[in-house]
Design a protein around this motif. Structure first.
Motif, short mmCIF file in Angstrom:
data_model
loop_
_atom_site.label_atom_id
_atom_site.label_comp_id
_atom_site.label_asym_id
_atom_site.label_seq_id
_atom_site.Cartn_x
_atom_site.Cartn_y
_atom_site.Cartn_z
N ASP A 168 7.55 4.83 10.87
CA ASP A 168 6.58 3.81 10.47
C ASP A 168 7.08 3.17 9.17
OD1 ASP A 168 4.41 2.59 9.06
OD2 ASP A 168 3.02 3.61 10.39
N GLN A 169 7.19 1.84 9.18
CA GLN A 169 7.84 1.18 8.05
C GLN A 169 6.89 0.73 6.96
OE1 GLN A 169 9.58 -2.05 10.10
NE2 GLN A 169 11.41 -0.92 10.66
N THR A 170 5.62 1.13 7.07
CA THR A 170 4.65 0.59 6.12
C THR A 170 5.05 0.83 4.67
OG1 THR A 170 2.97 0.99 7.77
CG2 THR A 170 2.20 0.54 5.55
N SER A 171 5.52 2.04 4.36
CA SER A 171 5.84 2.28 2.95
C SER A 171 7.09 1.51 2.53
CB SER A 171 5.97 3.77 2.64
OG SER A 171 6.63 4.43 3.66
N LEU A 172 7.97 1.22 3.49
CA LEU A 172 9.13 0.39 3.15
C LEU A 172 8.68 -1.03 2.80
CD1 LEU A 172 11.72 1.47 5.87
CD2 LEU A 172 11.39 2.36 3.56
N TYR A 173 7.70 -1.49 3.53
CA TYR A 173 7.15 -2.81 3.26
C TYR A 173 6.57 -2.86 1.85
CZ TYR A 173 4.03 -6.85 3.80
OH TYR A 173 3.38 -8.04 3.63
N HIS A 174 5.87 -1.79 1.48
CA HIS A 174 5.33 -1.73 0.12
C HIS A 174 6.45 -1.68 -0.92
CE1 HIS A 174 1.23 -1.55 1.27
NE2 HIS A 174 1.38 -0.46 1.97
N ALA A 175 7.50 -0.95 -0.59
CA ALA A 175 8.64 -0.87 -1.51
C ALA A 175 9.21 -2.27 -1.71
CB ALA A 175 9.70 0.07 -0.96
N ALA A 176 9.37 -3.01 -0.61
CA ALA A 176 9.92 -4.36 -0.71
C ALA A 176 8.98 -5.25 -1.51
CB ALA A 176 10.13 -4.94 0.70
N LEU B 115 -3.09 -12.78 9.04
CA LEU B 115 -3.48 -11.36 9.05
C LEU B 115 -2.83 -10.63 7.88
CD1 LEU B 115 -3.23 -10.19 12.78
CD2 LEU B 115 -5.29 -10.31 11.35
N ARG B 116 -1.58 -10.97 7.66
CA ARG B 116 -0.83 -10.29 6.63
C ARG B 116 -1.45 -10.50 5.25
NH1 ARG B 116 5.18 -12.16 5.45
NH2 ARG B 116 5.41 -11.25 3.38
N LYS B 117 -2.09 -11.63 5.08
CA LYS B 117 -2.72 -11.88 3.80
C LYS B 117 -4.13 -11.34 3.76
CE LYS B 117 -2.13 -15.96 2.15
NZ LYS B 117 -2.33 -17.41 2.35
N GLY B 118 -4.47 -10.58 4.77
CA GLY B 118 -5.79 -9.95 4.78
C GLY B 118 -6.87 -10.93 5.20
N LYS B 119 -6.48 -12.03 5.80
CA LYS B 119 -7.48 -12.99 6.23
C LYS B 119 -7.88 -12.74 7.67
CE LYS B 119 -6.36 -16.41 2.92
NZ LYS B 119 -5.94 -17.76 2.66
N VAL B 120 -8.96 -13.36 8.02
CA VAL B 120 -9.50 -13.12 9.34
C VAL B 120 -8.85 -14.03 10.36
CG1 VAL B 120 -11.55 -13.41 10.71
CG2 VAL B 120 -11.64 -12.29 8.50
N CYS B 121 -8.53 -13.45 11.48
CA CYS B 121 -7.96 -14.25 12.54
C CYS B 121 -8.40 -13.69 13.86
CB CYS B 121 -6.44 -14.15 12.49
SG CYS B 121 -5.72 -15.51 11.66
N SER B 122 -8.74 -14.58 14.74
CA SER B 122 -9.09 -14.10 16.06
C SER B 122 -7.82 -13.88 16.86
CB SER B 122 -9.93 -15.16 16.76
OG SER B 122 -9.78 -15.01 18.15
N GLU B 138 6.21 -11.15 16.33
CA GLU B 138 6.03 -11.75 15.00
C GLU B 138 5.62 -10.69 13.99
OE1 GLU B 138 6.47 -14.63 13.61
OE2 GLU B 138 7.25 -15.63 15.39
N ALA B 139 4.67 -9.86 14.42
CA ALA B 139 4.16 -8.82 13.50
C ALA B 139 5.29 -7.88 13.12
CB ALA B 139 3.02 -8.05 14.16
N ASP B 144 5.18 -5.60 8.33
CA ASP B 144 3.95 -5.14 7.68
C ASP B 144 3.18 -4.22 8.64
OD1 ASP B 144 1.46 -4.77 6.65
OD2 ASP B 144 1.20 -6.84 5.98
N GLY B 145 3.19 -2.93 8.31
CA GLY B 145 2.59 -1.93 9.20
C GLY B 145 1.13 -2.21 9.49
N ASN B 146 0.43 -2.72 8.50
CA ASN B 146 -0.99 -3.01 8.66
C ASN B 146 -1.21 -4.04 9.76
OD1 ASN B 146 -3.70 -3.04 7.99
ND2 ASN B 146 -3.43 -4.66 6.45
N VAL B 147 -0.40 -5.08 9.75
CA VAL B 147 -0.54 -6.14 10.74
C VAL B 147 -0.05 -5.66 12.12
CG1 VAL B 147 0.18 -8.46 11.37
CG2 VAL B 147 -0.31 -7.91 8.99
#
Lengths: 596, 444
Positions: A168-176, B115-122, B138-139, B144-147
């Motif tokens: 999972d690359q999430t922490s790498l993303y934070h590092a970047a 999404l990456r900026k924490g905004k709402v998207c359908s 794209e994600a 970005d793991g969150n997205v």
């Protein structure tokens, strides 16, 4: 406030100020009196950037620890949750919000995610029916926290596991992202070097982020000359060995958390006359350890065997200074003496503390078991008897020494042998499972997946080649006046730091063969600078390299890098960043499986 | 809040941008896109305006914990019951005028960016498989793991399991995030299905076995472990899992029996040494210790006898002796200790033998505060003279030290030792006798 952050080549107070400003701005958004409910894990890292006084100035009147059921009473307008984006914490928050007394005065809820908002968490809050209760839901991107004048950490305890086990690359993303923030404050870093899969990923992310950033030209004169990104799994060996620097040993034995250490109180009992040792304090003694303390800055990175002589020298100087009072005859001289008193007393307090700590450590390092363990470690690292079952490890298992200690040693043997012979591995595995419980099969699997404990494949042991080429084992080590980084492990030169050293001189081209044996690609990228920002180095001026350890770094490695920074003709000064400050034990612990 | 900024957002989001199509790279709008990107990503770092508040509405999606809703991924129509009109309702006083943003044609790329900026998207608008996969790609390319997780939740809900698995299999990064996500939300069922689909048998087996950690009831845990025996572990691990099951099965029997014995109060050993904890879920070696402590003399046929455990679990001699020694020494049953190391050869002569080495025996006996006479006996059996002398000195086995020095004809060492024994003691007398003996030819 944090003057020690500005002592180094790069003034890290700039970063600290930037994150403090962001915090103040968030607090001011929630107008009126407030209470903060803390995810306990965060209080440590936050303590490094803000004291309670800052929060108080912004109307924070109460602070609570996040726990289930009802929130404690507090006559405030706002309740703000400071949390990491973790699902289990969302459940607790929801419980708090739902059990809020409707008859009481209405209070506004807010949530601050650190370091990042999480859609998954917000979804959970929504499922629990409380998402709408929050007025502000924000993130506080505390990616890199300044620990010292040359040290930054993300303090992300799960980073290694996420990167190297889960992929999972999430922490790498934070590092970047953290690196982008640094570049926004300290200028674009013209050259990026790296070794390892994750390093490659982070460099890619940075390049991409920079491309998206082209709208505005970064006009800050670059402070860093190079960035070196290093994967922890390029050097799995170093953290497994017992650190032998003063700070490293404090961490190995007592564990340093967010620059604080808790010590057994007995040695710190105030010596008062007539009390005859009664009323010994029972609460652990908590001390902050950083370069703001002059004496600590001087001894932290020394080999422990060189600390005693410094302490006794200091003791003589201080008592001589106190003796000066007898020579002060005139009013002027007395005044002069008195004006120096506070400084002298602080120095005496500091000396007393470190003498006590050194005594505590000495009790451990002079024990028979410590000696035996060190002997085995050093045998492994110098390539002796790594291919058969080790007696000492066997004894440790038979006597049920802590499992983490056993795993550290077995992993060290495996790494120093490029994997264990199947028969040896099976034997250890069986002994461990029978003695500590079969469920540890899960932990062993994790260690195998991380490459720490594995069967030798292809019947080839590459470690000797690596050891010889990189000169990882030095027989003639000088612990008192070191001439090489190997002093930090009394003989073993940390592989990671050797790579950094060789990169700066003569360059990695000289070790292509070894780089190919070590996992992951090695690479170099350039980030072009506009001509106005290109640096003209003065003759004799050192380069500044930011070295980022992806997956964690130990205090001994930091000490070795500081040693290189201080070399007269070293040519390079280092600023160190990492996902987590760690040691072999905290590392293995993070890889162990527990009930969910 | 900064008015101009807000207007700018409005401008970008609602008017011009609508016309932008994803493929038109050469279009002048792509330049606009570039600079919008720049503006937006700048905000990530430098912008501290609070106009974000206006944008914040709920992020739509279904319950993620499909533990409570098995099979929530079946169909699109299922997903659509969560109608956009409902889930896009503003929650935090968002100006009504902004509604229309959400009916706009955000491309997958822009959606991910928002999404990456924490905004709402359908995400619901993306109905074709192709769109969904583009969204995922794209994600992933944003890292970005969150997205990535947000998109995966959407795909999990709107794609059939088969299609989702098939597409993830060729997208390793997304796959790894998906596995991590399933672990985090505890969707064990789907995780196992996925491993099965991917033919990752060992992970499948371990992941299932891991579940036992969360089962508290011993009977249920035992039954669960039984189902793990047939799982596709490696041969070596298979044997360990089988042993784990057998061990718990034993422990349950022993525990029931001993609890009964203890409460009845008729058995001496339990009266003298009440049990400190239940034996359930303890490691094998601890169980063996327990059995050597409470059930040492039982015949091999009983489940709780040490010999039975030794045979069932093929415990090596060394391990067995070490554990039995510790248990019997703790009870100060010196006779048992003696028997542990006595072997008879075929002529009937007895001989002392310790597979763990007598130096270890001495250490363990000392740890259990054995009396000097006992210690002495075993120190004497240590073969290596230096080790013997060290141990004897360390544990104050005076006779052994004195005799050894005499045998070594080491007068100096004996003299040195004289200062360590009590004045006027029998030991001192013995040393003096030896030192004055004319029979010995001292080497120093």
């Amino acid at each position: 406030m944090a003057a020690h952050l500005s002592y180094g080549r790069v003034n890290l107070n700039v970063l600290r100020e930037a994150v403090r400003r962001e915090l103040r701005e968030f607090l001011d958004k929630c107008a009126g009196s407030k209470a903060i409910v803390w995810d306990e894990y965060l209080t440590g890292p936050f303590g490094l950037i803000a004291q309670y006084s800052l929060l108080k100035e912004h109307e924070v009147e109460k602070m609570f620890t996040l726990k289930g059921s009802r929130l404690p009473a507090a006559d405030v307008k706002n309740i703000i949750f400071f949390v990491r984006p973790r699902l289990e914490l969302m459940d607790v928050i929801a419980e708090n919000v739902l059990s809020e007394d409707r008859r009481g005065p209405a209070r506004d809820f807010h949530i601050l995610f650190v370091p990042r908002r999480s859609l998954l968490c917000e979804q959970r809050l929504k499922d629990l029916g409380v998402l709408g209760s929050f007025i502000h839901r924000e993130e506080y991107s505390l990616d890199l926290i300044p620990f010292d004048g040359d040290l930054l950490s993300m303090e992300s305890e799960g980073a290694f596991k996420e990167c190297y086990l889960e992929g999972d690359q999430t922490s790498l993303y934070h590092a970047a992202k953290g690196l982008m923030t640094l570049q926004a404050l300290y200028g674009t870093i013209p050259q990026i070097f790296g070794k390892g899969e994750c390093a490659r990923q982070v460099a890619n992310m940075m390049i991409r982020m920079k491309r998206e950033f082209t709208g505005s030209q970064n006009s800050i004169f670059p402070v860093f000359d190079n960035l070196l990104l290093l994967d922890r799994n390029v050097d799995l060996l170093t953290p497994l060995a017992t650190q032998l620097t003063y700070e490293g040993l404090i961490d190995e034995i007592y564990g340093i958390q967010n620059s604080y250490v808790k010590l057994p109180p007995e040695k710190f009992a105030p010596k008062k006359q007539g009390e005859g040792g009664k009323d010994l304090p029972t609460e652990a003694k908590k001390l902050q350890l950083n370069s703001a303390e002059e004496l600590y800055a001087e001894i932290r990175d020394k080999n422990f065997n060189a600390v005693g002589s410094v302490l006794s020298k200091k003791a003589k100087i201080i008592s001589a200074a106190f003796e000066e009072r007898h020579n002060a005859k005139t009013v002027g001289e007395i005044k002069q003496f008195v004006s120096q008193l506070p400084h002298m007393q602080a120095a005496r307090g500091s000396l007393a503390n470190h003498t006590s700590i050194a005594e505590l450590i000495k009790d451990v390092t002079t024990s028979e078991d410590f000696f035996d363990k060190l002997t085995v470690e050093q045998e492994f690292m110098s390539g002796i008897d790594t291919d058969k079952v080790n007696n000492y490890i066997e004894d440790c298992i038979a006597q049920k020494h802590p499992l983490i200690k056993v795993l550290r040693l077995v992993c060290l043997q495996s790494v120093c042998n490029s994997g264990l012979k199947q028969k040896v591995l099976d034997y250890y595995k069986r002994e461990i499972l029978q003695t500590y419980g079969y469920e540890h099969i899960l932990t062993l699997y994790n260690l195998e997946k991380a490459g720490l404990l594995k069967p030798q494949t292809g019947g080839r042991n590459n470690y000797p080649t690596i050891r010889k080429t990189l000169r990882l084992w030095m027989d003639d080590v000088n612990e008192q006046n070191p001439t090489d980084i190997s002093y930090v492990y009394s003989g073993y030169a940390p592989l990671s730091v050797r790579l950094a050293q060789l990169l700066s001189r003569p360059g990695w081209r000289s070790i292509e063969e070894v780089l190919r044996i070590l996992p992951g690609p090695h690479f170099e990228e350039r980030q072009p600078l506009p001509t106005g920002l290109q640096k003209k180095r003065q003759p004799g001026e050192n380069r500044v390299t930011l070295i980022f350890f992806l997956g964690g770094v130990t205090f001994a490695e930091i000490a070795a890098l500081r040693f290189l920074s201080q070399l007269e003709d070293g040519g390079t000064e280092y600023v160190i960043a990492t996902t987590k400050l760690m040691n072999g034990s905290s590392w293995i612990e993070a890889l162990m499986e527990r009930p969910s | 809040m900064n008015r101009t900024k807000g207007d700018e957002e409005e401008y970008w989001n609602s008017s011009k941008f609508k016309a932008f199509t994803f493929d038109d790279e050469d279009d002048e709008l792509s330049q606009l896109k570039e600079s919008k990107r720049a503006v937006n990503s700048l905000r990530d770092f430098v912008d501290d305006d609070d106009d974000d508040d206006l944008e914040r509405v709920s992020w739509s999606g279904e319950p993620v914990g499909s533990r409570t809703r098995p099979g929530s991924f079946q169909s699109l129509s299922d997903a659509l019951s969560d109608t956009p009109a409902k889930s896009y309702a503003p929650e935090l006083g968002r100006p009504k005028g902004e509604y229309r943003d959400y009916s706009n044609e955000w491309s997958p790329s822009d959606t991910v960016r928002r999404l990456r900026k924490g905004k709402v998207c359908s995400l619901e608008r993306f109905r074709s498989l192709q769109d969904k996969l583009q969204l995922l790609e794209e994600a992933v390319s944003m890292h970005d793991g969150n997205v990535i997780t947000a998109v995966l939740i959407f795909l999990k809900r709107t794609l059939s399991k088969e299609i989702l698995f098939r597409e993830l299999e060729v997208r390793q990064v997304a796959l790894r995030h998906f596995i991590h996500f399933l672990k985090e939300i505890g969707d064990q069922k789907l995780l196992l299905d996925l491993f099965r689909f991917l033919d990752r048998t060992e992970e499948l087996a371990l992941s299932q076995y891991r579940e036992h950690l969360n089962i508290q009831d011993p009977e249920k845990r035992k039954e669960f472990l039984k189902t793990c025996i047939g799982l596709p572990f490696s041969a070596e691990d298979s044997a360990h899992i089988q042993d784990h099951y057998t061990l718990l099965e034993r422990q349950i029997i022993i525990e029931a029996n001993d609890r009964h014995l203890e409460s009845a109060g008729q058995t001496e050993i339990f009266r003298k040494h009440p049990r400190k904890a239940s034996i359930l879920n303890m490691p094998l070696v601890t169980t063996l210790f327990y059995s050597c402590f409470y059930h040492y003399t039982e015949p091999e046929g009983t489940f709780s006898s040490p010999i039975n455990l030794k045979k069932t679990f093929k415990i090596p001699d060394k391990q067995y002796v070490l554990t039995a020694l510790a248990a019997r020494a703790k009870l100060r049953a010196w006779h048992d200790v003696d028997a542990l190391f006595t072997t008879k050869n075929w002529l009937g002569y007895t001989k002392k033998r310790a597979p763990i080495g007598f130096h270890r025996v001495v250490e363990i006996l000392h740890k259990n505060s054995a009396p000097v006479q006992i210690l002495q006996e075993y120190v004497n059996l240590v073969e290596d003279v230096d080790t013997k002398l060290n141990l004897a000195t360390k544990f104050k086995c005076h006779d052994v030290v004195i005799d050894t020095c005499r045998d070594l004809k080491d007068r100096q060492q004996l003299l040195a030792y004289r200062s360590k024994v009590d004045k006027g003691s029998a030991e001192e007398e013995k040393i003096d006798t030896i030192l004055s003996s004319s029979q010995i030819r001292w080497k120093n």
